[in-house]
Design a protein around this motif. Structure first.
Motif, short mmCIF file in Angstrom:
data_model
loop_
_atom_site.label_atom_id
_atom_site.label_comp_id
_atom_site.label_asym_id
_atom_site.label_seq_id
_atom_site.Cartn_x
_atom_site.Cartn_y
_atom_site.Cartn_z
N UNK A 2 0.83 -1.19 0.00
CA UNK A 2 0.00 0.00 0.00
C UNK A 2 0.87 1.25 0.00
N UNK A 3 0.28 2.38 -0.36
CA UNK A 3 1.00 3.65 -0.30
C UNK A 3 1.42 3.96 1.13
N UNK A 4 0.58 3.57 2.08
CA UNK A 4 0.90 3.80 3.49
C UNK A 4 2.16 3.03 3.90
N UNK A 50 -0.92 8.38 9.42
CA UNK A 50 -2.19 9.10 9.39
C UNK A 50 -3.11 8.52 8.32
N UNK A 51 -2.53 8.23 7.14
CA UNK A 51 -3.34 7.66 6.07
C UNK A 51 -3.83 6.26 6.42
N UNK A 52 -3.05 5.54 7.21
CA UNK A 52 -3.44 4.19 7.62
C UNK A 52 -4.50 4.21 8.72
N UNK A 53 -4.37 5.14 9.68
CA UNK A 53 -5.25 5.15 10.84
C UNK A 53 -6.55 5.89 10.61
N UNK A 54 -6.56 6.85 9.67
CA UNK A 54 -7.77 7.65 9.45
C UNK A 54 -8.99 6.81 9.09
N UNK A 55 -8.88 5.86 8.13
CA UNK A 55 -10.06 5.03 7.81
C UNK A 55 -10.52 4.20 9.00
N UNK A 56 -9.55 3.74 9.82
CA UNK A 56 -9.91 2.93 10.99
C UNK A 56 -10.69 3.77 11.99
N UNK A 57 -10.16 5.00 12.23
CA UNK A 57 -10.84 5.91 13.17
C UNK A 57 -12.21 6.29 12.66
N UNK A 58 -12.33 6.54 11.36
CA UNK A 58 -13.62 6.91 10.76
C UNK A 58 -14.62 5.77 10.88
N UNK A 59 -14.13 4.54 10.67
CA UNK A 59 -15.01 3.38 10.78
C UNK A 59 -15.53 3.19 12.19
N UNK A 60 -14.65 3.40 13.19
CA UNK A 60 -15.10 3.26 14.58
C UNK A 60 -16.08 4.37 14.95
N UNK A 61 -15.79 5.58 14.42
CA UNK A 61 -16.68 6.69 14.73
C UNK A 61 -18.05 6.47 14.12
N UNK A 62 -18.06 5.92 12.89
CA UNK A 62 -19.31 5.65 12.21
C UNK A 62 -20.09 4.53 12.86
N UNK A 63 -19.32 3.55 13.44
CA UNK A 63 -19.98 2.45 14.07
C UNK A 63 -20.54 2.83 15.42
#
Length: 223
Positions: free
Chosen positions: A73-75, A210-223
């Protein structure tokens, strides 16, 4: 169309050259080639600049497929490459200063220096992970339409040539910069360059994290 091409070339070149920062890395190059003659250093500068040219071409045209093929990955590219840059810079920052007569007793070994032209002088010091990631991003949305593909390809080749010339010119004149600054000034410039390189490496790592953790944080926030 021509104005768009020129704009793309200028945008890509300024973006890459600001990341490569050849003036700062020139002092690192000078330190790594301290035991070489001016002619040997000039030959090495030419080799490194040519290597940088071909690295950029490969990254521009097949960088994304290669990453996809190996599942990188780019990350991961940013984190791993940034770590390599940071470690190299840290070693330079903590390297003991040479004694005044140390260079005189060390035999000149241009063959060994040439063996380091690609690693580490070209990768990761000159065309490191930040450069590669930027080059990949510049062509991430390259169109498959023939006319646009041709224009984009011309821009990529031109940018690579301009970067090659900039790297060759600064590295080839590294000794002149060193003589202008003097012995103590060169030491200071080298330490500052190494520190800036360390900061660049850390920044690349932070960007990748940051690029790796942002989707994870967004997913937890959405959940």
């Amino acid at each position: 169309m021509i104005s768009s091409l020129i704009s793309e070339i200028l945008f890509g070149f300024t973006g890459l050259i600001s990341i490569i920062n050849p003036i700062a890395i020139a002092f690192v190059f000078l330190d790594r080639t301290d035991s070489l003659t001016d002619a040997e250093r000039a030959a090495l500068a030419k080799r490194v600049s040519l290597n940088a040219f071909f690295v950029l071409l490969v990254v521009f045209f097949v960088g994304t497929p290669i990453l996809h093929f190996f599942g990188i990955s780019m990350e991961a590219l940013r984190i791993g490459g940034g770590l390599a840059v940071a470690v190299s810079a840290w070693n330079m920052l903590n390297a003991p200063e040479r004694q005044p007569n140390e260079a005189a007793v060390k035999p000149v070994d241009p063959d060994n220096a040439m063996s380091k032209a690609f690693f580490p002088l070209t990768v990761p010091l000159t065309t490191g992970p930040g450069t590669m990631a930027t080059a990949i991003a510049l062509n991430a949305n390259r169109s498959h339409k023939l006319s646009e593909f041709v224009m984009s390809s011309i821009a990529s080749v031109t940018i690579s040539i301009l970067v090659m010339l900039a790297v060759w010119f600064t590295y080839n004149h590294a000794a002149t910069l060193g003589r202008y600054l003097g012995k103590e000034g060169t030491k200071v410039a080298l330490r500052v360059s190494a520190f800036l390189l360390l900061c660049i490496g850390v920044q690349i790592i932070l960007t990748g994290l940051a690029e790796f953790l942002t989707p994870i944080a967004s997913g937890r926030a959405g959940g």
